[in-house]
Design an enzyme around this catalytic site. Structure first.
Site, PDB file in Angstrom:
ATOM      1  N   ASN A   6      -9.082  53.561  22.244  1.00 42.55           N
ATOM      2  CA  ASN A   6      -7.940  53.175  21.419  1.00 42.55           C
ATOM      3  C   ASN A   6      -8.378  52.959  19.981  1.00 42.55           C
ATOM      4  OD1 ASN A   6      -7.452  50.220  20.308  1.00 42.55           O
ATOM      5  ND2 ASN A   6      -8.732  50.005  22.146  1.00 42.55           N
TER       6      ASN A   6
ATOM      7  N   ASN B 206     -16.403  43.452  23.277  1.00 45.48           N
ATOM      8  CA  ASN B 206     -15.190  44.177  22.921  1.00 45.48           C
ATOM      9  C   ASN B 206     -15.383  45.647  23.305  1.00 45.48           C
ATOM     10  OD1 ASN B 206     -12.727  44.930  21.540  1.00 45.48           O
ATOM     11  ND2 ASN B 206     -13.023  43.168  20.209  1.00 45.48           N
TER      12      ASN B 206
ATOM     13  N   LYS C  67     -15.382  36.263  19.594  1.00 43.61           N
ATOM     14  CA  LYS C  67     -15.512  37.494  20.367  1.00 43.61           C
ATOM     15  C   LYS C  67     -16.383  38.478  19.603  1.00 43.61           C
ATOM     16  CE  LYS C  67     -12.846  40.884  22.983  1.00 43.61           C
ATOM     17  NZ  LYS C  67     -11.586  41.098  23.700  1.00 43.61           N
TER      18      LYS C  67
ATOM     19  N   ASN D 215     -11.630  48.862  14.922  1.00 46.33           N
ATOM     20  CA  ASN D 215     -10.519  49.624  14.358  1.00 46.33           C
ATOM     21  C   ASN D 215      -9.903  49.018  13.103  1.00 46.33           C
ATOM     22  OD1 ASN D 215     -10.629  51.550  16.518  1.00 46.33           O
ATOM     23  ND2 ASN D 215      -9.632  50.035  17.826  1.00 46.33           N
ATOM     24  N   THR D 216     -10.465  47.908  12.623  1.00 47.14           N
ATOM     25  CA  THR D 216     -10.043  47.314  11.351  1.00 47.14           C
ATOM     26  C   THR D 216     -11.218  47.366  10.393  1.00 47.14           C
ATOM     27  OG1 THR D 216      -8.429  45.830  12.391  1.00 47.14           O
ATOM     28  CG2 THR D 216      -9.252  45.206  10.219  1.00 47.14           C
TER      29      THR D 216
ATOM     30  N   PHE E  25      -5.109  46.541  15.265  1.00 46.13           N
ATOM     31  CA  PHE E  25      -4.431  45.237  15.150  1.00 46.13           C
ATOM     32  C   PHE E  25      -2.939  45.401  14.857  1.00 46.13           C
ATOM     33  CE2 PHE E  25      -8.161  42.183  13.886  1.00 46.13           C
ATOM     34  CZ  PHE E  25      -8.646  42.275  15.166  1.00 46.13           C
TER      35      PHE E  25
ATOM     36  N   SER F 147     -13.448  43.982  16.679  1.00 50.06           N
ATOM     37  CA  SER F 147     -12.703  45.225  16.871  1.00 50.06           C
ATOM     38  C   SER F 147     -13.257  46.289  15.932  1.00 50.06           C
ATOM     39  CB  SER F 147     -11.214  45.012  16.578  1.00 50.06           C
ATOM     40  OG  SER F 147     -10.544  46.254  16.541  1.00 50.06           O
TER      41      SER F 147
END
Length: 404
Positions: A145, A284, A255, A213-214, A149, A211
């Protein structure tokens, strides 16, 4: 005059109605009974026939409106556990990322999770990355994915969670995973705002700095940046305690990613202990791509989750547990799809675990099935409680070292 042919087709039509009606009733009974085989043969394939993000949204709505049957049994007493002062019916929780906006918490309780984590939540609403942004790797029991966010923001999450009983009075603990807005110029302020608004509704809080993806988020895992962030968050949490003296202070966790070196893990753990963080979630999604991946989607950009991550995540848990020597409770996350995966993470030092991707392939009865498998493994090895399992591999290694 009715012809023989007309009579024949009328009978065939009536027979078709009976067959369809009977099949519908049969499926309804199996659905109501929450039959695992039915969900794997019917429910999961139907969802997989849709676009992954659309089927995800449909599952959230089904849980939100309690369209899925409630789990009928209760976890075995041996699976009851306590982590960070929270009582859980089992050590198996739901990871953040599934119910991002806290819409379906009560429905998720009905599936039997020992605890539920919602989010990641950002201060302001943001759409996340453009689609397509989620891909099933069915051959690998994995997902990639790059949501980025996507969040409806603090205000809507506050409204959703306000309808629940207060912390400590729910069917299971609810954690709130906090993130920052993509184009924020003050990430510390973003996390502090999350604590200020949402701490009164949280059984525990999570600072997500992992994450992939940011842009720039994983850079907050570095020692100095992480220390600065935690200073701000702890100050805001102290203010929360002053504003709500009658409420239990929600434990604070961080996390981290599963892609860190041992030296990076040592530095992070040192900061977390120094800043009096209550626990750590390992980990993660990963940006690595194991050579074993078979799916045509394996080269998509984003975080990989699911079965291919299992061994990597367990190894990081073991490393963190060895480094911290019990000073930092661990929630293990990554690649769990069965009871053996839960058992391995507990034995490696996790106090509890989380899953998410496995639901995509296992369906809504998965938690109960995994609990049965875990209980079998515990009984086989002579463990009567989850607390006895935690860190068992590390204890055995230490005992062998002493004997040598």
């Amino acid at each position: 005059m009715v012809t023989t042919t007309a009579v024949f087709w009328r009978k065939m039509r009536d027979l078709g109605y009976v067959a369809v009606g009977g099949a519908a009733c049969f499926c309804g009974i199996l659905y109501y009974k929450n039959d695992p085989k039915f969900h794997r043969i019917v429910t999961v394939p139907l969802l997989h026939a849709m676009d992954p993000e659309r089927s995800h949204r449909l599952s959230i709505l089904a849980l939100k409106y309690k369209l899925l049957p409630k789990r009928q049994d209760t976890p075995h007493p041996s699976l009851r556990t306590k982590i960070l002062g929270m009582d859980c019916s089992s050590p198996i929780g739901l990871a953040a990322g599934y119910d991002k906006d806290g819409e379906a918490v009560e429905g998720l309780f009905r599936l039997g999770f020992g605890f539920v984590e919602i989010g990641s939540v950002t201060p302001k609403p943001q759409p996340g990355n453009p689609g397509p942004r989620v891909f099933r790797l069915s051959e690998d029991e994995a997902v990639i994915n790059r949501y980025g966010f996507n969040s409806r923001g603090h205000a809507e999450v506050y409204e959703n969670l306000s309808s629940l009983p207060p912390p400590g009075q729910r069917n299971a603990p609810v954690g709130i995973n906090l993130g920052k807005n993509k184009y924020s110029t003050d990430h510390v302020a973003d996390y502090k705002e999350g604590v200020r608004l949402l701490a009164p509704l949280a059984d525990y809080l999570v600072i997500n700095v992992s994450s992939p993806n940011t842009p720039g988020l994983r850079g907050l895992q570095a020692g100095g940046a992480l220390a600065e962030l935690l200073d701000g968050v702890q100050l805001e949490l102290a203010e929360h305690v002053k504003r709500h003296p009658q409420q239990r202070r929600p434990p604070l966790l961080v996390k981290i990613a599963p892609d860190l070196s041992e030296n990076e893990l040592r530095n992070i753990c040192s900061v977390l202990i120094n800043k009096k963080v209550d626990g750590i979630i390992v980990g993660n999604t990963t940006v690595t791509r194991p050579s074993t991946l078979r799916s045509s989607h394996k080269h998509e950009v984003g975080g990989l989750s699911g079965k291919p991550l299992e061994e990597r995540a367990t190894n990081v848990i073991r490393t963190v547990a060895t480094i911290t020597k019990g000073e930092l409770p661990i929630i293990g996350c990554g690649g769990i799809c069965d009871g053996a995966g839960v058992y391995a993470k507990l034995r490696s030092g996790a106090s509890a675990v989380q899953l998410y991707t496995a639901l995509v392939y296992g369906g809504p009865t998965l938690v109960a099935e995994i609990e049965d498998q875990l209980l079998h493994l515990m009984t086989r090895d002579g463990f009567s409680s989850v607390s006895d399992v935690i860190g068992a591999d590390l204890k055995e290694k230490e005992q062998r070292h002493v004997l040598q």
